[in-house]
Design a protein around this motif. Structure first.
Motif, PDB file in Angstrom:
ATOM      1  N   GLU A   1       0.869  -1.150   0.061  1.00  4.09           N
ATOM      2  CA  GLU A   1      -0.122  -0.035  -0.187  1.00  4.09           C
ATOM      3  C   GLU A   1       0.548   1.347   0.047  1.00  4.09           C
ATOM      4  O   GLU A   1       1.545   1.129   1.411  1.00  4.09           O
ATOM      5  N   ARG A   2       0.352   2.029  -0.898  1.00  6.97           N
ATOM      6  CA  ARG A   2       0.952   3.864  -0.622  1.00  6.97           C
ATOM      7  C   ARG A   2      -0.243   4.439  -0.520  1.00  6.97           C
ATOM      8  O   ARG A   2      -1.150   4.429  -1.224  1.00  6.97           O
ATOM      9  N   ASP A   3      -0.302   5.804  -0.056  1.00  2.91           N
ATOM     10  CA  ASP A   3      -1.194   6.723   0.474  1.00  2.91           C
ATOM     11  C   ASP A   3      -1.622   7.132  -1.188  1.00  2.91           C
ATOM     12  O   ASP A   3      -2.839   7.520  -2.090  1.00  2.91           O
TER      13      ASP A   3
ATOM     14  N   ARG B   1       7.971   5.699  -2.389  1.00  2.72           N
ATOM     15  CA  ARG B   1       7.065   6.173  -1.569  1.00  2.72           C
ATOM     16  C   ARG B   1       8.098   7.611  -1.276  1.00  2.72           C
ATOM     17  O   ARG B   1       9.478   7.682  -1.308  1.00  2.72           O
ATOM     18  N   PHE B   2       7.222   9.045  -1.309  1.00  2.83           N
ATOM     19  CA  PHE B   2       7.881   9.785  -1.473  1.00  2.83           C
ATOM     20  C   PHE B   2       8.142  11.235  -0.947  1.00  2.83           C
ATOM     21  O   PHE B   2       6.254  11.130   0.007  1.00  2.83           O
TER      22      PHE B   2
ATOM     23  N   GLY C   1      11.186  17.436  -0.378  1.00  6.29           N
ATOM     24  CA  GLY C   1      11.619  18.141   0.706  1.00  6.29           C
ATOM     25  C   GLY C   1      13.381  17.146   0.565  1.00  6.29           C
ATOM     26  O   GLY C   1      13.753  17.300   1.542  1.00  6.29           O
ATOM     27  N   LEU C   2      13.111  15.894   0.517  1.00 11.57           N
ATOM     28  CA  LEU C   2      13.549  14.640   1.115  1.00 11.57           C
ATOM     29  C   LEU C   2      13.899  13.940   0.602  1.00 11.57           C
ATOM     30  O   LEU C   2      12.896  13.008  -0.089  1.00 11.57           O
ATOM     31  N   ALA C   3      15.207  13.284  -0.084  1.00 17.50           N
ATOM     32  CA  ALA C   3      15.380  11.881  -1.055  1.00 17.50           C
ATOM     33  C   ALA C   3      16.432  10.824  -0.242  1.00 17.50           C
ATOM     34  O   ALA C   3      17.385  11.705  -0.184  1.00 17.50           O
ATOM     35  N   PRO C   4      16.158   9.670  -0.311  1.00 18.81           N
ATOM     36  CA  PRO C   4      17.445   8.708   0.134  1.00 18.81           C
ATOM     37  C   PRO C   4      17.960   8.605  -0.860  1.00 18.81           C
ATOM     38  O   PRO C   4      17.959   8.848  -1.928  1.00 18.81           O
ATOM     39  N   MET C   5      19.557   8.127   0.502  1.00 19.68           N
ATOM     40  CA  MET C   5      20.315   8.266  -0.332  1.00 19.68           C
ATOM     41  C   MET C   5      20.559   6.297  -0.470  1.00 19.68           C
ATOM     42  O   MET C   5      20.182   5.752   0.319  1.00 19.68           O
TER      43      MET C   5
END
Length: 277
Positions: A21-23, A116-117, A120-124
């Motif tokens: 699931e994703r919103d 999943r986003f 303003g912030l991105a996973p490395m």
């Protein structure tokens, strides 16, 4: 195949199989994204680590460690052992609380939870050789612009996926042509024909096509021109969860003063202790 998980602090973050699931997928009209099997499979091909509490973080755009200000929720404990501005330059570092070990030739890919986003912030992402590593690693996210972000309690902050890194270099890209005489070319042309016809029917408002809504060849693992199905097709991932930690062994009753425990008859004669044991 075992993914060994060694806790290196009390009550480390919860590790759970990835969930489909994703919103944003729920918010789509008729939940259309769930029709895309590659999305759901990516969401569930690995394990999520969940935030043990919520917090906000604000970056002022500076490059020092002090440029990120953290505000943990009231129930947060030992927050500095979980998240910090360690690498500076707008990077949030999460300490996983686990040491992992994979079979020989297998690494762990650490990333954000797929599809999943966070604005303003991105996973490395990192690939870690956990088949030999005797110490833990971290998960890092980088601000993409000054501002404030939030992680909720129970929100995934790291996604772990075993990768057979020992064999990937054996692959060699090879250019090939779709020879019209091959099964692959025949199947591709058959798919292209039925897809083009279906899209034309949808555009014309054909009632049967509208009711069908989408073709399910890939979801069902079907060829467009034959009844046989590929034996390797999977349309739902079923990963094992991490078992609960065993309950601590009950404490032994206190010894009875003056009893020789090497003499069983003396123990029986002493009767129950004052605690009734």
């Amino acid at each position: 195949m075992r993914l060994e998980c060694f806790p290196i602090r009390p009550s480390p973050p919860e590790l759970v199989p990835g969930r489909p699931e994703r919103d944003w997928m729920d918010d789509f009209t008729a939940r259309h994204p769930y029709r895309c099997l590659p999305l759901s499979m990516a969401n569930t091909t690995g394990w999520d680590l969940l935030c043990p509490f919520g917090f906000t973080a604000e970056w002022d755009g500076g490059l020092g460690a002090e440029a990120i200000r953290f505000t943990p929720d009231a129930d947060a404990t030992l927050f500095d052992h979980f998240a910090a501005s360690h690498f500076t330059h707008g990077v949030i570092t999460f300490h996983l609380g686990w040491l992992f070990r994979t079979p020989p030739g297998w690494a762990l890919r650490a990333s954000g939870s797929p599809n999943r986003f966070k604005h303003g912030l991105a996973p490395m992402e990192g690939l870690i050789e956990t088949d030999w590593l005797p110490y833990p690693f971290t998960m890092n996210w980088r601000f993409t612009a000054p501002g404030q972000i939030r992680f909720e309690k129970g929100e995934p902050f790291c996604f772990l996926q075993p990768v057979p890194h020992g064999t990937v270099e054996a692959f060699e890209p090879a250019r090939a042509s779709l020879d019209s005489e091959t099964d692959l070319a025949r199947q591709y042309e058959a798919w292209k024909e039925v897809r083009t016809l279906f899209n034309a029917r949808m555009a014309d408002g054909d009632p049967a096509a509208v009711r069908q809504a989408w073709q399910r060849y890939y979801f069902r693992g079907e060829y467009p021109d034959q009844a046989d199905k590929p034996a390797s097709h999977v349309n739902k991932r079923r990963l094992a969860g991490l078992p609960e930690a065993p309950a601590p062994a009950p404490a032994s009753p206190p010894p009875i003063p003056g009893v020789d425990y090497r003499n069983w008859s003396a123990v029986r004669a002493a009767g129950p202790s004052k605690d009734g044991d």
